[in-house]
Design a protein around this motif. Sequence first.
Motif, short mmCIF file in Angstrom:
data_model
loop_
_atom_site.label_atom_id
_atom_site.label_comp_id
_atom_site.label_asym_id
_atom_site.label_seq_id
_atom_site.Cartn_x
_atom_site.Cartn_y
_atom_site.Cartn_z
N ARG A 149 0.85 -1.18 0.00
CA ARG A 149 0.00 0.00 0.00
C ARG A 149 0.89 1.23 0.00
O ARG A 149 2.04 1.16 0.45
N VAL A 150 0.37 2.31 -0.50
CA VAL A 150 1.08 3.59 -0.43
C VAL A 150 0.22 4.47 0.46
O VAL A 150 -0.81 4.98 0.02
N ASP A 151 0.62 4.57 1.74
CA ASP A 151 -0.26 5.24 2.70
C ASP A 151 0.53 6.02 3.72
O ASP A 151 1.71 6.33 3.49
N LEU A 152 -0.12 6.33 4.84
CA LEU A 152 0.47 7.17 5.87
C LEU A 152 1.79 6.61 6.39
O LEU A 152 2.72 7.36 6.71
N ALA A 153 1.91 5.28 6.46
CA ALA A 153 3.15 4.69 6.98
C ALA A 153 4.31 5.01 6.03
O ALA A 153 5.40 5.39 6.48
N ASP A 154 4.08 4.92 4.74
CA ASP A 154 5.13 5.24 3.76
C ASP A 154 5.41 6.73 3.78
O ASP A 154 6.57 7.16 3.65
N PHE A 155 4.35 7.52 3.93
CA PHE A 155 4.52 8.98 4.01
C PHE A 155 5.44 9.33 5.18
O PHE A 155 6.30 10.21 5.08
N SER A 156 5.29 8.62 6.30
CA SER A 156 6.10 8.97 7.45
C SER A 156 7.57 8.61 7.23
O SER A 156 8.45 9.28 7.77
N ILE A 157 7.81 7.59 6.43
CA ILE A 157 9.21 7.26 6.10
C ILE A 157 9.82 8.35 5.23
O ILE A 157 10.95 8.80 5.46
N MET A 158 9.03 8.83 4.26
CA MET A 158 9.50 9.95 3.42
C MET A 158 9.75 11.18 4.31
O MET A 158 10.74 11.89 4.14
N LEU A 159 8.82 11.43 5.23
CA LEU A 159 8.89 12.60 6.09
C LEU A 159 10.14 12.57 6.97
O LEU A 159 10.77 13.59 7.22
N PHE A 160 10.50 11.38 7.43
CA PHE A 160 11.68 11.26 8.28
C PHE A 160 12.93 11.71 7.53
O PHE A 160 13.82 12.33 8.09
N TRP A 161 12.99 11.39 6.24
CA TRP A 161 14.18 11.70 5.45
C TRP A 161 14.11 13.04 4.73
O TRP A 161 15.08 13.44 4.08
N TYR A 162 13.00 13.75 4.86
CA TYR A 162 12.85 15.06 4.22
C TYR A 162 13.91 16.00 4.76
O TYR A 162 14.04 16.17 5.97
N LYS A 163 14.65 16.62 3.89
CA LYS A 163 15.70 17.58 4.24
C LYS A 163 16.87 16.98 5.01
O LYS A 163 17.74 17.71 5.47
N LYS B 4 23.93 4.87 4.13
CA LYS B 4 23.09 4.05 4.99
C LYS B 4 21.61 4.39 4.82
O LYS B 4 20.74 3.70 5.35
N SER B 5 21.29 5.47 4.10
CA SER B 5 19.88 5.84 3.95
C SER B 5 19.19 4.83 3.06
O SER B 5 19.80 4.24 2.19
N PRO B 6 17.89 4.66 3.26
CA PRO B 6 17.17 3.73 2.39
C PRO B 6 17.16 4.28 0.97
O PRO B 6 16.97 5.47 0.76
N ALA B 7 17.36 3.40 -0.02
CA ALA B 7 17.47 3.87 -1.40
C ALA B 7 16.15 4.39 -1.92
O ALA B 7 16.12 5.26 -2.77
N GLY B 8 15.06 3.87 -1.41
CA GLY B 8 13.77 4.16 -2.01
C GLY B 8 13.20 5.54 -1.82
O GLY B 8 12.34 5.96 -2.57
N LYS C 269 15.80 10.21 -7.79
CA LYS C 269 17.25 9.97 -7.85
C LYS C 269 18.05 11.25 -8.08
O LYS C 269 18.96 11.28 -8.90
N ASP C 270 17.71 12.31 -7.38
CA ASP C 270 18.50 13.53 -7.53
C ASP C 270 19.31 13.80 -6.27
O ASP C 270 19.81 14.91 -6.07
N GLY C 271 19.42 12.82 -5.40
CA GLY C 271 20.31 12.93 -4.25
C GLY C 271 19.66 13.56 -3.03
O GLY C 271 20.30 13.72 -1.99
N LYS C 272 18.38 13.96 -3.12
CA LYS C 272 17.73 14.52 -1.94
C LYS C 272 16.26 14.16 -1.93
O LYS C 272 15.70 13.75 -2.96
#
Lengths: 308, 505
Positions: B458-472, B478-482, B487-490
């Motif tokens: 699923r693409v939901d709040l749990a995935d959003f929170s993973i994106m949010l953790f890595w924002y900025k 060691k960061s998750p590739a996904g 693929k612009d490095g940020k």
Amino acid sequence: MTTRCRPIHTAYTLALVFLLAAIPCGMSEAHAATIAFDPQETTVGMAQPFLVGITIDSDVAVNTIRAIIDVPESMDVLEASDGNSIVNFWVERPHITNSHQLVFAGIIPGGFAGNKGKLITLTVRAKKLGTFDFIFNPSSGIYANDGSATRQSIASRPVRLNVVAGKENIRNSIPDTTAPETFVPVLAQIPDGGKGSWAVSFEAQDKSSGISSYEVAESFVRIDPLNTRSIARLKWRPARSPYILADQQLSSHIYIRAIDGNGNDRVAHVAPRAVPSWYRTPGGYILIALVLFFALYALSKRLHWKLE
Amino acid sequence: MKKFLLVILIGIILAPQAWVRGAVSLTSNLRITVCNGSDCGDDTPPSVPTNLVVTAVTTSQINLSWDASIDPGSPASGVSGYAIYRNGGASAIATTTGTSYSDTGLSSGTLYSYSVLAYDAILNESAQSSTVSTTTISIPSNAPVPSNGSPSGSLAAGTTQTTVSLDTDIAATCRYGTTAGTAYVGIPNTFGTTGGTSHSTIVAGLANGITKTLYVRCQSSTNVPMTSDYVISFSIASPSSSSSGGGGGGGAGSPPSPVNPANQVNVIVRGIAYPGSRVSLLKDGQTAATTQSGPDARFEVQLSGVGEGTFTFSVWAMDKNGIRSALYPFTVTLTSGATTVISGVFIPPTVSLEYETVKRGDPLRVIGQSAPQAKVSVIFHSDTEIIEDVSADAQGLWTYALDTLRLDYGDHTTQARSVSNKDISTLSKLVSFKVGTENVVAKKEVQASKSDMNGDNRVDLADFSIMLFWYKRTLTGKSPAGVDLNKDGKVDLVDFSIFAYNWTG
């Protein structure tokens, strides 16, 4: 969608060349989204709060917005409410930066295309008389819901306000007594470069004064979320989503409290994944206490006999 | 005045710049203007207000009214308001825009004098009007003086009766009613406990959400009554249960129990998806209900206990091959007590390609599912847009083979929409492909699965929170590739936009 320059083959289309040169080639920003400021009144009094809504119009469905607004030094933004916003998931909740800019960012799954989509409602107070500008900063971004995040060009709609001494601004006299909507938090394991940390992730909506803050409490013992006294006894910590849990074994009950702009709250509960040991319940504690009591009683009886 | 006109002129010239295409323009958006006397040239004050009338209405209130002033001179910026002065004070006690004012909180039996002046938009002030005085109504010296009225504020929801009480300074008998300004003799209800200096009575018949206002007057044991009301006012809160049941937990949580005690349905969504498909309804981005569509592809989803407010709903369906449709969003404002029916939600067809790179000259097969017998328009975005119509079969399955000689080498995208009877669907997801020199088989649902950060399909709040953790955050080895979807490095807003496109809730 990209527009490419057509190769010109025939000579007598030189006139066409001049015409075509006027059309920008290779342009990838095909559409404009419009950000507008929507004040409650156009004549406002100084030193009294007044409301300004920020809305978006877009003919193309957009799903991500990051807005930066340069707020003049003589204006105080008292509140930025997300009540009834089309943005359901905040990447950055509205906040004022050190350089006195209002920043917010969020996503709209499914996209928004239409007029007057409400983003944020500001409560502003002017501290001085004079002429001031709210500027929509160019590093703001609006992206299309097309899988390629096509960046939209942004137009902004100007508005003229008069600040006059002695004017009573319209106040919303109906207080917000409605709690935020029920919401379902989720557990997520965040890959953080190490083993990965368990976090709880949440997003609540409030249809009137907007969500103001969140708090999280982890508890061994299960409490009744309807009981305000039990809720008050939990150790609440201010939190942002995702919130890395203290109990990484996931054996605690997790409570999340969403608080709106007027202090109404809604508490959601996440059950522990790992079954907590049987003794970490009220029943368990009572059983232990009873066992201890009887043990002591029996022991004291024995000792008593011995003394006699 | 000239400078003011100049400002407007500049504004008119600058304003069209905002609509220049292609430019991210930066014009002033919110302009707040005040003229100071030295800037604007109006230096004539308004006329002095005339006909000031003051009336004592109660022991603590005096009402004022006067005739409006005019702002003469040229230019005239107009009367903006009036300032009221009391007892010869140097500062105004209040300002108002109308021609009347109520001064409250005064002492009884006291003389007050007032004058008024007018000011214009740039704060030129008129002279003060002549002073007019009056005395507030006196309390008879031996009437009871009430205090400590209760309850006040908001009582808990579910309260049906409460004890109303107050004290008086001398022994008295107190009465209460619901009409203001009634003389003591005419007030209908007497307090249950009264006659001394503490008075109380039980008031019943209370209900949630009401405000109860009681007007109380007391008469002393020597038969001297109060001549103004003592108000006791309180409200009963409306119930708003402060919890939600159920929990999340990464897996499928059932939606929490509804708030609406009557369990009335307030939202019904009807539409067309694919035959026998699973249809999901999201409320504000999170799954609220799922259902199965019939063999005719029609579905109906019901939601109960949804509150008032503006909600964004989205609907999506999964086809026979497990491919997800694009989200079909709509925004509705719900009012309590009414059921809102949304119909005609025609889910766009699913679109998938056989090859992600096709050899030019070979056919490119596009397949998908829609409603049975629907007419599917397949659109290929290119220099010239190619639109081809095909018919879906009885299972809603459709296919089209494109002659790739019609396209240049390079990147292209394709999309589809359906028409069934008179209903038209929204556009499907945009699928990209390349026309090249050899065939490369497409991997199933690549882009959508890239957005599924935690692999739970699923693409939901749990995935959003993973994106949010890595924002900025700085991405390291060691960061998750996904999380860096483009693929612009940020991890920035571009990644969030791609992520949001694949949302399933």
